[in-house]
Each structure stands twice: as C-alpha cells, then as structure tokens.
Design a protein around this motif. Structure first.
Motif, PDB file in Angstrom:
ATOM      1  N   THR A 192      35.196  12.722-154.170  1.00 41.33           N
ATOM      2  CA  THR A 192      36.418  12.241-154.258  1.00 41.33           C
ATOM      3  C   THR A 192      37.070  12.451-152.952  1.00 41.33           C
ATOM      4  OG1 THR A 192      36.661  12.179-156.885  1.00 41.33           O
ATOM      5  CG2 THR A 192      38.581  11.729-155.265  1.00 41.33           C
ATOM      6  N   LEU A 193      37.254  11.358-152.254  1.00 43.90           N
ATOM      7  CA  LEU A 193      38.086  11.506-151.036  1.00 43.90           C
ATOM      8  C   LEU A 193      39.282  10.909-151.107  1.00 43.90           C
ATOM      9  CD1 LEU A 193      35.402  10.293-148.343  1.00 43.90           C
ATOM     10  CD2 LEU A 193      35.996  12.579-148.832  1.00 43.90           C
ATOM     11  N   ARG A 194      40.467  11.572-150.610  1.00 45.57           N
ATOM     12  CA  ARG A 194      41.916  10.843-150.764  1.00 45.57           C
ATOM     13  C   ARG A 194      42.467  10.828-149.518  1.00 45.57           C
ATOM     14  NH1 ARG A 194      46.132  13.500-154.790  1.00 45.57           N
ATOM     15  NH2 ARG A 194      45.870  15.175-153.502  1.00 45.57           N
ATOM     16  N   TRP A 195      43.031   9.961-148.946  1.00 46.37           N
ATOM     17  CA  TRP A 195      43.812   9.807-147.742  1.00 46.37           C
ATOM     18  C   TRP A 195      45.280   9.384-148.082  1.00 46.37           C
ATOM     19  CZ3 TRP A 195      38.976   7.555-148.575  1.00 46.37           C
ATOM     20  CH2 TRP A 195      38.141   7.950-147.543  1.00 46.37           C
ATOM     21  N   GLY A 196      46.124  10.449-147.476  1.00 44.34           N
ATOM     22  CA  GLY A 196      47.489   9.975-147.730  1.00 44.34           C
ATOM     23  C   GLY A 196      48.247  10.509-148.923  1.00 44.34           C
ATOM     24  N   GLY A 197      47.429  11.338-149.852  1.00 42.69           N
ATOM     25  CA  GLY A 197      48.105  11.880-151.059  1.00 42.69           C
ATOM     26  C   GLY A 197      48.838  12.900-150.672  1.00 42.69           C
TER      27      GLY A 197
END
Length: 474
Positions: free
Chosen positions: A465-470
C-alpha cells in the motif's frame, strides 16, 4: 490546520466535494506484506519520486477520474465472533477491539460489518427471533424477541461503533422462523406466501429493535445465499421472482411505512449467477426499493459485479461475504487471491464495501453448529489461553482498511503488466492511496501519479500500500 493544508497544497473542487491535491514530486509512504511472511503490513522506507512520469509506467493513476465512493472494509460479527470477544478479559478485549475498529496506533479502522438475523452455522444453537411453543404460527409476531442478539452481538457492535462511529452495519437472515416455511424447520425449505407480510414485519421489527439498542442498520438483505438450502444449519431458498415479490410487495413497503432508512440489497450470493439479481432489478416494483446488489465469492468471478452494475448503474455494489479456511492454508495463496479478487478486484468492479465472513473464530474453527467445519476467522482467539492470532485475512483487510477511509473515491488505475494488480483511491482529505499486488514476474513496479514517477520494489507474491499526502498512521 486547514489553513496550513490549504496553503501547502491548494484546494481542488471536483465531483461536488473539496479535496486537497498533494504537491508534485511528493514522497510516498509504503507498507508491505510479503509472501514469505517476513513483512506483515510493515512500514517501509519512504518512496521518493524519481522524476516526471514518462508514460510507460507499470501502473498509471488518474486521480481526476472518479468512480464509486467507498464505505470500507470489514468482517461479520457473527454469534461466534461476538462470544469469543466477550469471553476475553476486559482489558484484552478492549485492546483487540481497538486494534480492529480504531485508527489510533496503527489500528485497522474496520468500517463495515454484517450481523445475522437469528442463527447462522456460526451459532451454538439454531434459533430465530420468533420461535413459538409447538412451532405454532405467529403472524402477529407476539413471540418476537431479539434477546439472543443482546447477549453478545449488540454489546460488541456498540463497542465497535464507539471506536469507529463511521462503522456501517448490514444484516442478513439465514432463515425465516420455522413456522413461516414449507419445511416447518429452520433447515431447508421456502417461505410460504401467506407469511410474506409477517416476514416483512419480522425484518422491520429487527431493524427497529437493533436501533433501540443503539445499533443503526444501514442495509439489509432478505436472505443469505437464497439459491442454497444447507442441510445442517438454517437456510431458505428464495428464487429471484419470489424475492422481487417479497421486496416490492412487502419488505420495501414495510420499511417505508415505518420511515426506516435502512436500504435493501438484493441477492447476497455468488458471482456465478448474475442473472438472479438482474431478474429482481428488472422488476419495476422491486427495483424502486432495491438500493444495490450484494455478492459472495464462492463460485464464479468478480467481473460479474460489473456486468450487473453496467446494466443498472444507479444501483450500488457491495461485496458481503468470503471466508478463508483450511482448504487454502498457505499464507501466500490466500494473500494473493483475496487481494486480487476482493480488495483490488472488488473495488475495480464497483464494490463500495468488502466484507469477509467471521471476524473471529477459535482454534477449532468455531463455535459452530453444522455448516463450515474448517473456516478461518480474520483473527483466532483461543478461549482457553486468551491467545490472539492475526491470520492472513487480517493483513488482506489492513492493506485497505487502514488507508482507504469512508468517503474515499475509487479512481482510475490502468496497468501495462498482467503480473501486477492495482487499485487506487482518493480520500476526502485529498490523500492518494494505491494497493498493488505482484502476482507474477519480477523486478520493481513503476507508478505514475500526479505527474510524477515512483519505482516500488515488489517481489512476486507481495502486497504493498502506497499513500501520498497522508498524515501519521505509520
């Protein structure tokens, strides 16, 4: 905080909502589960962009192309699950409940659950909410009582709601009361037409009773697996024309007359017979009361969801049951299949929510009476020792539930490599999430998003899982 976020990222208005666009060249947080279990939903080093997207990436995410809004992910609070939770010491129960339903300290944040109306095979006894002396007919429902649910299930759901107020609850009966059926038994049989009104009132009173206990019912189906008559636990066959009659003529009007907001979902059965919900949705009376279609995983394949959605695009899609079990004991096989079919495939085929079956079972695959003797819960609790085991299903759910929040949109994710599966989402705060599974091949996976290119190390069998801006969550 909102002013700071706006100043840093800028506000973007899309699809009637406000979201925050991460800046170009933003780094991505990453969590990984590997086939060899050396990493289980484990945080990884930050993935920095390598430069502008070049157009030949393995996966390209277009955050501006939005599809269904997500409710989330979870599992059923069966009688068995609720009892096992309840038998833990208070401190241990509160800790595991917070881990499953809360979001603090890396909790999974499960936001969708399913309850049974009366018994399923994962109950110690077979019962309904209107069992009568001598099995006598009771069309006025004088013997109606949700007392069995008050013992374990409703207290645990209230506890879950306190941890996660965004938790949505659906309910499904495995059988009508025995006196309503052709067999005069909870096992097998069909609903007698003269009891259609009583059955509709039975479901409506269940909704009202649960709500008086502090558990609001968002959705219901009128029958679990209506094309199957199990021979060892409660069940009932209700074919599609009969479901249309029951929904359109009785259950829908009963809910409306009581001003209940609970939505009706049709089907609640496998991918292999999409013509069954199609028949109900083609009925002009029933269609007015049906909000969506519920699906199970045990036969057929997930594209059936899109087949029905494309014919009836105004109806929601929900995935409402799949169980792990000892028929597939290998961690890597279950991790890959469930991620591909339920999490990624479910979302990409319009599911607004994904449910596994039992949230908790014991080491003997119970408690149960009849039915599945080797099902596996998301978590195993040993009532003798209090030991808690997080099974592969825990990590399957966690890769989505921790990061894809209620209200997120699924967005476009196109891929150039058949050995990689991918789904992508935009949360209400503007953070982007991608879930990747490499099911074959080798080498890193390149991802394009918001004009930037990222190179993700991903061994075969691994889920990331990748998250940008969390913010936080590691």
């Amino acid at each position: 905080m909102k002013r700071i976020a706006a100043a840093l990222f800028g506000l973007v208005l899309t699809a009637g909502c406000t979201s925050i666009a991460p800046p170009a060249q933003a780094p991505a947080e990453m969590w990984l589960t590997t086939a060899d279990q050396s990493q289980k939903l484990a945080p990884q080093p930050i993935v920095a962009p390598t430069g502008p997207a070049t157009g030949d990436e393995t996966v390209t995410i277009d955050a501006a192309r939005r599809f269904q809004r997500m409710q989330g992910f979870g599992a059923a609070m069966t009688d068995a699950s609720a009892e096992l939770f309840s038998r833990l010491p208070d401190d241990k129960r509160k800790a595991i409940m917070a881990e499953l339903f809360g979001r603090a300290d890396g909790g999974l944040g499960l936001s969708f659950t399913r309850l049974t109306v009366g018994a399923s095979d994962f109950s110690r006894t077979h019962y309904s909410y209107d069992d009568t002396p001598g099995n006598a007919p009771d069309p006025e429902l004088r013997y109606f009582s949700i007392a069995p649910a008050r013992q374990y299930v409703l207290p645990r759901v209230r506890e879950a709601l306190a941890l996660n107020p965004e938790l949505k609850v659906m309910i499904s009966p495995w059988s009508a009361p025995a006196w309503m059926k052709t067999t005069r038994s909870l096992i097998q049989g069909q609903l007698l037409p003269q009891y259609y009104p009583a059955f509709a009132n039975y479901l409506a009173r269940t909704v009202e009773g649960f709500e008086r206990e502090g558990v609001s019912v968002a959705m219901l189906t009128i029958q679990n697996e209506p094309d199957f008559e199990p021979d060892s636990y409660p069940g009932m066959r209700v074919n599609s024309p009969d479901r249309a009659k029951i929904i359109g003529g009785f259950v829908g009007p009963a809910l409306r007359a009581r001003r209940l907001k609970t939505q009706i979902l049709d089907y609640d059965h496998n991918w292999d017979n999409p013509e069954m919900p199609w028949t109900v949705l083609s009925d002009p009376v029933a269609r007015r009361y049906v909000a969506g279609v519920a699906w199970h995983c045990y036969e057929g394949d997930v594209p059936a969801q899109s087949q029905v959605h494309d014919a009836f695009p105004d109806k929601d899609t929900w995935f409402t049951e799949c169980s792990g079990g000892e028929w597939q004991p290998k961690f890597d096989e279950t991790l890959g299949w469930m991620t591909d079919k339920l999490i990624i495939g479910g979302a990409n085929n319009w599911s607004r929510g994904v449910l596994l079956w039992n949230l908790v079972l014991d080491p003997a695959h119970g408690p149960h009476k009849g039915g599945c003797a080797d099902c596996r819960g998301v978590v195993t609790i040993d009532p003798a020792t209090g030991a808690i085991t997080r099974n592969v299903e825990y990590y399957v759910l966690g890769h989505a539930s921790r990061f894809v929040l209620p209200g997120a949109y699924r967005v476009a994710a196109t891929k150039r490599d058949s050995g990689v599966e991918a789904a992508a989402f935009v949360n209400r705060d503007g953070s982007r999430v991608a879930i990747l599974h490499r099911n074959s091949g080798e080498g890193p996976v390149s991802v394009a998003i918001d004009g930037s290119r990222y190179v993700v190390p991903l061994a075969v069998g691994s889920v990331a899982t990748l998250r940008w801006g969390g913010i936080g969550g590691r």
